[in-house]
Scaffold this active site. Structure first.
Site, PDB file in Angstrom:
ATOM      1  N   GLY A  16       1.353  11.784  -8.074  1.00 49.67           N
ATOM      2  CA  GLY A  16       0.985  10.568  -7.340  1.00 49.67           C
ATOM      3  C   GLY A  16       0.741  10.881  -5.875  1.00 49.67           C
ATOM      4  O   GLY A  16       1.118  10.124  -4.992  1.00 49.67           O
ATOM      5  N   SER A  18      -2.174  11.158  -4.370  1.00 49.11           N
ATOM      6  CA  SER A  18      -3.525  10.796  -3.914  1.00 49.11           C
ATOM      7  C   SER A  18      -3.494   9.742  -2.816  1.00 49.11           C
ATOM      8  O   SER A  18      -4.452   9.592  -2.070  1.00 49.11           O
ATOM      9  CB  SER A  18      -4.344  10.295  -5.096  1.00 49.11           C
ATOM     10  OG  SER A  18      -3.674   9.219  -5.732  1.00 49.11           O
ATOM     11  N   ARG A  19      -2.413   8.973  -2.752  1.00 53.73           N
ATOM     12  CA  ARG A  19      -2.325   7.959  -1.689  1.00 53.73           C
ATOM     13  C   ARG A  19      -0.863   7.678  -1.371  1.00 53.73           C
ATOM     14  O   ARG A  19       0.040   8.205  -2.039  1.00 53.73           O
ATOM     15  CB  ARG A  19      -3.071   6.682  -2.073  1.00 53.73           C
ATOM     16  CG  ARG A  19      -2.621   6.045  -3.345  1.00 53.73           C
ATOM     17  CD  ARG A  19      -3.591   4.947  -3.799  1.00 53.73           C
ATOM     18  NE  ARG A  19      -3.246   4.476  -5.131  1.00 53.73           N
ATOM     19  CZ  ARG A  19      -2.382   3.487  -5.384  1.00 53.73           C
ATOM     20  NH1 ARG A  19      -1.800   2.861  -4.390  1.00 53.73           N
ATOM     21  NH2 ARG A  19      -2.112   3.151  -6.628  1.00 53.73           N
ATOM     22  N   VAL A  68       1.788  10.509 -15.763  1.00 52.25           N
ATOM     23  CA  VAL A  68       3.045  11.254 -15.952  1.00 52.25           C
ATOM     24  C   VAL A  68       3.957  10.617 -17.004  1.00 52.25           C
ATOM     25  O   VAL A  68       4.893  11.250 -17.485  1.00 52.25           O
ATOM     26  CB  VAL A  68       3.830  11.449 -14.627  1.00 52.25           C
ATOM     27  CG1 VAL A  68       3.077  12.329 -13.659  1.00 52.25           C
ATOM     28  CG2 VAL A  68       4.219  10.118 -14.002  1.00 52.25           C
ATOM     29  N   SER A 146      14.616   5.574  -4.431  1.00 54.13           N
ATOM     30  CA  SER A 146      14.420   4.387  -3.596  1.00 54.13           C
ATOM     31  C   SER A 146      15.784   3.886  -3.169  1.00 54.13           C
ATOM     32  O   SER A 146      16.773   4.055  -3.897  1.00 54.13           O
ATOM     33  CB  SER A 146      13.720   3.292  -4.397  1.00 54.13           C
ATOM     34  OG  SER A 146      13.827   2.051  -3.726  1.00 54.13           O
ATOM     35  N   TYR A 159      13.067  -1.341 -12.043  1.00 58.08           N
ATOM     36  CA  TYR A 159      12.803  -0.341 -10.997  1.00 58.08           C
ATOM     37  C   TYR A 159      14.120   0.277 -10.503  1.00 58.08           C
ATOM     38  O   TYR A 159      14.231   1.499 -10.362  1.00 58.08           O
ATOM     39  CB  TYR A 159      12.065  -1.044  -9.857  1.00 58.08           C
ATOM     40  CG  TYR A 159      11.609  -0.161  -8.728  1.00 58.08           C
ATOM     41  CD1 TYR A 159      10.517   0.688  -8.878  1.00 58.08           C
ATOM     42  CD2 TYR A 159      12.249  -0.190  -7.490  1.00 58.08           C
ATOM     43  CE1 TYR A 159      10.084   1.484  -7.828  1.00 58.08           C
ATOM     44  CE2 TYR A 159      11.821   0.593  -6.435  1.00 58.08           C
ATOM     45  CZ  TYR A 159      10.731   1.433  -6.608  1.00 58.08           C
ATOM     46  OH  TYR A 159      10.302   2.221  -5.565  1.00 58.08           O
ATOM     47  N   LYS A 163      15.232   4.232 -10.666  1.00 54.75           N
ATOM     48  CA  LYS A 163      15.519   5.017  -9.457  1.00 54.75           C
ATOM     49  C   LYS A 163      16.977   5.487  -9.417  1.00 54.75           C
ATOM     50  O   LYS A 163      17.276   6.594  -8.959  1.00 54.75           O
ATOM     51  CB  LYS A 163      15.164   4.203  -8.206  1.00 54.75           C
ATOM     52  CG  LYS A 163      13.668   3.863  -8.093  1.00 54.75           C
ATOM     53  CD  LYS A 163      12.802   5.120  -8.050  1.00 54.75           C
ATOM     54  CE  LYS A 163      11.349   4.827  -7.713  1.00 54.75           C
ATOM     55  NZ  LYS A 163      10.544   6.038  -7.575  1.00 54.75           N
TER      56      LYS A 163
END
Ligand code: NDP
Length: 251
Positions: A16, A18-19, A68, A146, A159, A163
């Site tokens: 990840g 790319s940005r 992924v 996170s 999430y 994490k």
């Protein structure tokens, strides 16, 4: 003070990358001389832009599409990196998604999507990259968790679980891989100015910033510096969670 080019000769994969935070990490690694393999999922235009920025720093960049959450993809991404560069020294598991819902509204799909990308994806990439590191008796793994993996968050149980799982997974990796010269650490970002956070309403962001002791969002570059510290300067640190959150959470 680190030598310039202190990662010269090293090969890194940033999932990840790319940005957002991943892009900043890939660029910071490249600035330190590493060749970088970067993965993205769907946004080819952004990926090409990032690859050009990295190559302009004078290092090699392999840009690869892959999800992924799919074990075949994760294995292919790692295999392609080894095919091009012959080795992997640094693995940054950064790819991540959110599907925020309270538990009352959470669907199995929301739960599974987040666990699959964030937690399973991290596991698949580590599993695939590990043999190359073990063979060379050197490796630096940094998994991006996170603040929410430590505190929990309303509307983010999927999430937070992914994490928190990454943090516990990384501690176990640190124990298992230390004898092979591999360290495994976590960077746990607080709220950072990327598209992920840009999707939140401004009034929510204002309320969040008011609670952050440093009174602002982090920049992706601040996360990247923490990651590069762990891979470049932190030879005796393993199993550690580096909180980069402006003081919002102090364990
Ligand atoms: P962004 O949404 O800005 O970027 C996500 C990156 O991950 C993109 O490169 C995207 O590729 C890639 N990606 C998404 N899904 C997949 C997938 N299934 N397989 C492979 N790549 C994928 O995220 P951020 O930069 O904000 O976040 C990066 C990491 O930091 C994440 O793990 C996130 O959870 C964590 N984090 C972020 C915080 C924040 O405030 N921003 C706070 C705490 C943690 P593509 O462009 O092709 O979709």
């Amino acid at each position: 003070m680190a030598e310039p080019n202190s990662l010269k000769g090293k090969v890194a994969i940033v999932t990840g990358g790319s940005r957002g935070i991943g892009k900043a990490i890939a660029i910071e690694l490249a600035k330190n001389g590493a060749n970088v393999a970067v993965t993205y999922n769907s946004n080819l235009a952004k990926a090409e832009e990032t690859a050009a920025e990295i190559r302009a720093l004078g290092v090699e960049c392999l840009m690869m599409q892959g999800d992924v959450a799919k074990k075949e993809d994760a294995r292919r991404l790692v295999a392609a990196t080894i095919e091009k560069f012959g080795q992997i020294d640094i693995l940054i598991n950064n790819a991540g998604i959110t599907r925020d819902k309270t538990m009352k509204k959470m669907t199995d799909e929301d739960w599974e999507a987040v666990i699959s990308v964030n937690l399973n994806g991290t596991y698949y990439c580590v599993q695939a990259a590990m043999p190359s590191m073990v063979e060379k008796k050197f490796g630096r793994i940094v998994n991006i968790a996170s603040i929410v993996g430590e505190t929990g968050a309303f509307g983010q149980s999927n999430y937070a679980a992914s994490k928190g799982g990454i943090i516990a997974f990384t501690k176990s990796l640190a124990l298992e891989l230390a004898k092979d010269g591999i360290t495994a650490n976590v960077v746990a970002p607080g709220y950072t100015g990327t598209e992920m956070v840009g999707a939140m309403p401004q009034e929510v962001l204002d309320k969040i910033c008011a609670k952050i002791p440093l009174r602002r969002l982090a920049t992706p570059e601040e996360m990247a510096k923490a990651v590069v510290f762990l891979v470049r300067d932190a030879d005796y640190i393993t199993g550690f969670t580096l909180d980069v959150n402006g003081g919002l959470y102090m364990p």
